[in-house]
Design a protein around this motif. Sequence first.
Motif, PDB file in Angstrom:
ATOM      1  N   GLN A 120       0.830  -1.212   0.000  1.00  0.00           N
ATOM      2  CA  GLN A 120       0.000   0.000   0.000  1.00  0.00           C
ATOM      3  C   GLN A 120       0.862   1.259   0.000  1.00  0.00           C
ATOM      4  OE1 GLN A 120      -2.241  -1.060   3.499  1.00  0.00           O
ATOM      5  NE2 GLN A 120      -4.050  -1.669   2.311  1.00  0.00           N
ATOM      6  N   ARG A 121       1.988   1.195   0.683  1.00  0.00           N
ATOM      7  CA  ARG A 121       2.904   2.335   0.662  1.00  0.00           C
ATOM      8  C   ARG A 121       3.436   2.555  -0.759  1.00  0.00           C
ATOM      9  NH1 ARG A 121       4.848  -0.550   5.343  1.00  0.00           N
ATOM     10  NH2 ARG A 121       4.019   0.430   7.245  1.00  0.00           N
ATOM     11  N   GLU A 122       3.838   1.483  -1.414  1.00  0.00           N
ATOM     12  CA  GLU A 122       4.353   1.600  -2.776  1.00  0.00           C
ATOM     13  C   GLU A 122       3.271   2.109  -3.721  1.00  0.00           C
ATOM     14  OE1 GLU A 122       7.511   1.159  -3.841  1.00  0.00           O
ATOM     15  OE2 GLU A 122       7.963   0.986  -1.701  1.00  0.00           O
ATOM     16  N   GLU A 123       2.057   1.683  -3.509  1.00  0.00           N
ATOM     17  CA  GLU A 123       0.939   2.140  -4.335  1.00  0.00           C
ATOM     18  C   GLU A 123       0.745   3.650  -4.189  1.00  0.00           C
ATOM     19  OE1 GLU A 123      -3.938   1.639  -4.514  1.00  0.00           O
ATOM     20  OE2 GLU A 123      -2.728   0.160  -3.416  1.00  0.00           O
ATOM     21  N   LEU A 124       0.818   4.148  -2.942  1.00  0.00           N
ATOM     22  CA  LEU A 124       0.670   5.581  -2.737  1.00  0.00           C
ATOM     23  C   LEU A 124       1.819   6.343  -3.383  1.00  0.00           C
ATOM     24  CD1 LEU A 124      -0.680   7.628   0.053  1.00  0.00           C
ATOM     25  CD2 LEU A 124       1.732   8.028  -0.446  1.00  0.00           C
ATOM     26  N   LEU A 125       3.046   5.851  -3.249  1.00  0.00           N
ATOM     27  CA  LEU A 125       4.193   6.531  -3.845  1.00  0.00           C
ATOM     28  C   LEU A 125       4.101   6.535  -5.367  1.00  0.00           C
ATOM     29  CD1 LEU A 125       7.075   5.281  -1.528  1.00  0.00           C
ATOM     30  CD2 LEU A 125       6.086   7.577  -1.620  1.00  0.00           C
ATOM     31  N   ASP A 126       3.574   5.469  -5.950  1.00  0.00           N
ATOM     32  CA  ASP A 126       3.360   5.442  -7.405  1.00  0.00           C
ATOM     33  C   ASP A 126       2.375   6.533  -7.810  1.00  0.00           C
ATOM     34  OD1 ASP A 126       5.079   3.328  -7.781  1.00  0.00           O
ATOM     35  OD2 ASP A 126       3.499   1.800  -7.777  1.00  0.00           O
TER      36      ASP A 126
END
Length: 329
Positions: free
Chosen positions: A192-198
């Motif tokens: 979920q963190r990576e999704e937000l950063l994307d």
Amino acid sequence: MIHTSGDTWIHDRWTEPKYPVLRLDFSDFTGGYEGFCRKFTAVLESFAQRLGISGEFTPDDRPCVALFELLHVLNDHDFMIVILIDEYDAPLRANLNNPELFEKFRAELYNLSCVLKGDPCIQYLCIAGVTRFRDPTPTFSGTDVHDESYDSSAAGIAGFTREELVKYFRGSIDRAVSSSKGIPEAGVTDEQREELLDSLSEECGGYCFDETGSVKVYSPLQVIRFFRSIPESLSDYGRSLHVEAEQDCVLADLLKAQGVSLSDILTDGQRTVCGEPDFRFPEPLLSMDPKVLLCQYGYLTLDSDLRGFNLALKVPNREAQAALERVFS
């Protein structure tokens, strides 16, 4: 005489010699040419007072002469100083559609560069601005002044890298994910963190100041704005950001006067190409390749290895796309 905030990492770790710092922010020197001159000399007067040499320094109305006189007094007292010039090209950018005033500022900034060149009391000189310094400072050619615009060793200094966001903004990232998904912060996953950063990268990331074209950074201002507001969704953030962004009317007027359209700029969807010589050794502002000019203003960014013959440029994110469309609206 270097001032650091007590809550910065460097506060109690500086071990090198310290020097008085003369900071000149040309974006603050508004009010036309006369206003620029008044504020420039006022800053020099204040600096001289801080060093206790104001009695020996009576600044001339002309910035280049006033600076020459100040440096002369500093040399007499064996002072070594640091000079930081921020937004050096602000007077030029503000007058792209006023050739007479543009030339007046260009000549003054040129004269200032002549005064700065090689003066023995300057320990360190740093010049920062939106555009690469060719218009006002050709006299720096052949000196030890180094253009770090696309130096790989400094490629991450103009923004936050993804790795820095993960390391230093984890708490803010978790709060943003928690807010947007309606889950406890403790339950936020790496995915979920990576999704937000994307998603954040699509809004305000994608900038490249690396000659290899590999290091990408996020806009610091927009990242901080995002984490301060923690919107419920990235789309909400994007809408508010686009409404708040101001159109650069001066740049728009210049490009329209040159007959340049958005289709001339973006020849391949969100990407375009330009020659390496045009990019690395740009013409002065008023005659610069529009693609290179837009890249220097942040509407486009490097998307290939700078060491090739033809370079790829692209729109870095949705914020830049909206701003670019406003310029050509």
